[in-house]
Every structure is written in C-alpha cells, then in structure tokens.
Design a protein around this motif. Structure first.
Motif, PDB file in Angstrom:
ATOM      1  N   SER A   1      10.617  32.407  -5.375  1.00  0.00           N
ATOM      2  CA  SER A   1       9.164  32.273  -5.349  1.00  0.00           C
ATOM      3  C   SER A   1       8.677  31.248  -6.383  1.00  0.00           C
ATOM      4  O   SER A   1       7.558  30.781  -6.293  1.00  0.00           O
ATOM      5  N   LYS A   2       9.529  30.923  -7.370  1.00  0.00           N
ATOM      6  CA  LYS A   2       9.125  29.984  -8.411  1.00  0.00           C
ATOM      7  C   LYS A   2       9.427  28.552  -7.968  1.00  0.00           C
ATOM      8  O   LYS A   2      10.531  28.257  -7.537  1.00  0.00           O
ATOM      9  N   PRO A   3       8.452  27.660  -8.100  1.00  0.00           N
ATOM     10  CA  PRO A   3       8.714  26.261  -7.746  1.00  0.00           C
ATOM     11  C   PRO A   3       9.465  25.557  -8.876  1.00  0.00           C
ATOM     12  O   PRO A   3       9.413  25.962 -10.031  1.00  0.00           O
ATOM     13  N   MET A   4      10.158  24.493  -8.513  1.00  0.00           N
ATOM     14  CA  MET A   4      10.851  23.672  -9.494  1.00  0.00           C
ATOM     15  C   MET A   4       9.834  22.688 -10.060  1.00  0.00           C
ATOM     16  O   MET A   4       9.268  21.890  -9.313  1.00  0.00           O
ATOM     17  N   ILE A   5       9.547  22.764 -11.360  1.00  0.00           N
ATOM     18  CA  ILE A   5       8.511  21.941 -11.967  1.00  0.00           C
ATOM     19  C   ILE A   5       9.108  20.694 -12.617  1.00  0.00           C
ATOM     20  O   ILE A   5       8.603  19.593 -12.428  1.00  0.00           O
ATOM     21  N   ALA A   6      10.195  20.849 -13.362  1.00  0.00           N
ATOM     22  CA  ALA A   6      10.826  19.705 -14.025  1.00  0.00           C
ATOM     23  C   ALA A   6      11.592  18.880 -13.000  1.00  0.00           C
ATOM     24  O   ALA A   6      12.294  19.430 -12.151  1.00  0.00           O
ATOM     25  N   THR A   7      11.448  17.576 -13.067  1.00  0.00           N
ATOM     26  CA  THR A   7      12.167  16.697 -12.145  1.00  0.00           C
ATOM     27  C   THR A   7      13.567  16.420 -12.681  1.00  0.00           C
ATOM     28  O   THR A   7      13.855  16.666 -13.858  1.00  0.00           O
ATOM     29  N   GLN A   8      14.423  15.877 -11.823  1.00  0.00           N
ATOM     30  CA  GLN A   8      15.780  15.536 -12.240  1.00  0.00           C
ATOM     31  C   GLN A   8      15.755  14.502 -13.365  1.00  0.00           C
ATOM     32  O   GLN A   8      16.539  14.590 -14.305  1.00  0.00           O
ATOM     33  N   ALA A   9      14.846  13.535 -13.264  1.00  0.00           N
ATOM     34  CA  ALA A   9      14.779  12.487 -14.293  1.00  0.00           C
ATOM     35  C   ALA A   9      14.412  13.082 -15.653  1.00  0.00           C
ATOM     36  O   ALA A   9      14.980  12.695 -16.678  1.00  0.00           O
ATOM     37  N   GLU A  10      13.477  14.018 -15.663  1.00  0.00           N
ATOM     38  CA  GLU A  10      13.088  14.662 -16.925  1.00  0.00           C
ATOM     39  C   GLU A  10      14.252  15.451 -17.514  1.00  0.00           C
ATOM     40  O   GLU A  10      14.479  15.430 -18.726  1.00  0.00           O
ATOM     41  N   MET A  11      14.994  16.143 -16.648  1.00  0.00           N
ATOM     42  CA  MET A  11      16.119  16.938 -17.140  1.00  0.00           C
ATOM     43  C   MET A  11      17.249  16.053 -17.642  1.00  0.00           C
ATOM     44  O   MET A  11      17.905  16.387 -18.635  1.00  0.00           O
ATOM     45  N   VAL A  12      17.494  14.926 -16.978  1.00  0.00           N
ATOM     46  CA  VAL A  12      18.521  13.992 -17.444  1.00  0.00           C
ATOM     47  C   VAL A  12      18.102  13.396 -18.778  1.00  0.00           C
ATOM     48  O   VAL A  12      18.907  13.296 -19.707  1.00  0.00           O
ATOM     49  N   GLU A  13      16.833  13.020 -18.894  1.00  0.00           N
ATOM     50  CA  GLU A  13      16.332  12.426 -20.133  1.00  0.00           C
ATOM     51  C   GLU A  13      16.409  13.419 -21.294  1.00  0.00           C
ATOM     52  O   GLU A  13      16.735  13.041 -22.421  1.00  0.00           O
TER      53      GLU A  13
END
Length: 147
Positions: A52-64
């Motif tokens: 039910s929870k959406p993914m808020i952080a993008t892949q680019a943010e997580m890689v950075e």
C-alpha cells in the motif's frame, strides 16, 4: 637480486591493494540508472506488488545517497535523511531520534503488511485443503457395511 625481487613484489602487492573498485561495477550501476532515465523520461521508482506504500525515493536519489540494495524499499526516503543526520552527529545514539523513529515505524508497518498478506495466503490454502462445508464430509475412516 633478492633486494630487487622483494621491492618489485612489494610494488605489485601495493598496486593490488591501492586500486579502486573495478570500473565496470560503477559503469553497470550508472548505465542502468541512465537507461531507466532515458526509457521513462525520469528515473522510475520501483513499486512493490501488493504494497500500500508508494515508492517515494527514486533510484537516482538512492544511488547518490549510497543506500545499500537491501535497504532500497518503500522506506528509503526516510533512510536517506536519517543517514545524513547520523553522519553529521557522529552516530551518537541520542541524536536523530525523530528520523530514526519515523524510519523504524515505516519498516514495522511494511513487515506487518507482509505478515498480513502471508496470513491471508495461508488461510486460502487451508480453505482449499478442507472439504466442502456445505456438502457431506467424506470421513477418513470408511464405515463397513455391517457397522
């Protein structure tokens, strides 16, 4: 000759230990992120099926932010500021309590959601294994004709 051979072996040993991680790992990770960006117009966030929870952080943010792969879930958007706070406060345990509480609460809710989904699956399987409740139940021990 022994002095030269030990010096050259020491240089080889030093070269092997001083090297950065292989370039191809960096290339693969960043190529994948770039490919996702070109394919969808922006770096697409991964959605977990059934959550039910959406993914808020993008892949680019997580890689950075250098978030490890195991922690890239629906709570990663809370982990990024928590890790920044931890580094700024030198990992003192009494600091960053609000960030840590919100991250741990999010993770707890995800675990409880997965447990609820698994419980529903187990109940479905148990209902399929049971005989029809409306009809006549077939006994495990057959009755003999004389009994």
């Amino acid at each position: 000759p022994s002095v030269l051979s030990s010096a050259s072996s020491e240089k080889r040993r030093k070269k092997a230990t001083d090297q950065n991680p292989p370039f191809f790992i960096f290339f693969i990770v960043h190529t994948f992120v770039d490919w996702r960006a070109n394919f969808s117009g922006k770096v697409a966030a991964m959605e977990a099926p059934g959550s039910s929870k959406p993914m808020i952080a993008t892949q680019a943010e997580m890689v950075e932010a250098r978030v490890p792969m195991a922690y890239r879930d629906q709570c990663a958007h809370l982990l990024i500021p928590l890790n920044k706070c931890r580094q700024a406060e030198f990992y003192l345990p009494w600091k960053c309590e609000n960030e840590r509480h919100s991250y741990e609460k999010c993770e707890y809710e995800l675990v409880m959601e997965r447990m609820l989904q698994m419980q529903k699956i187990r109940e479905k399987e148990a209902n399929l294994k049971q005989p029809n409740k409306g009809g006549v139940a077939i006994g495990l021990i057959p009755k003999t004709a004389n009994a």
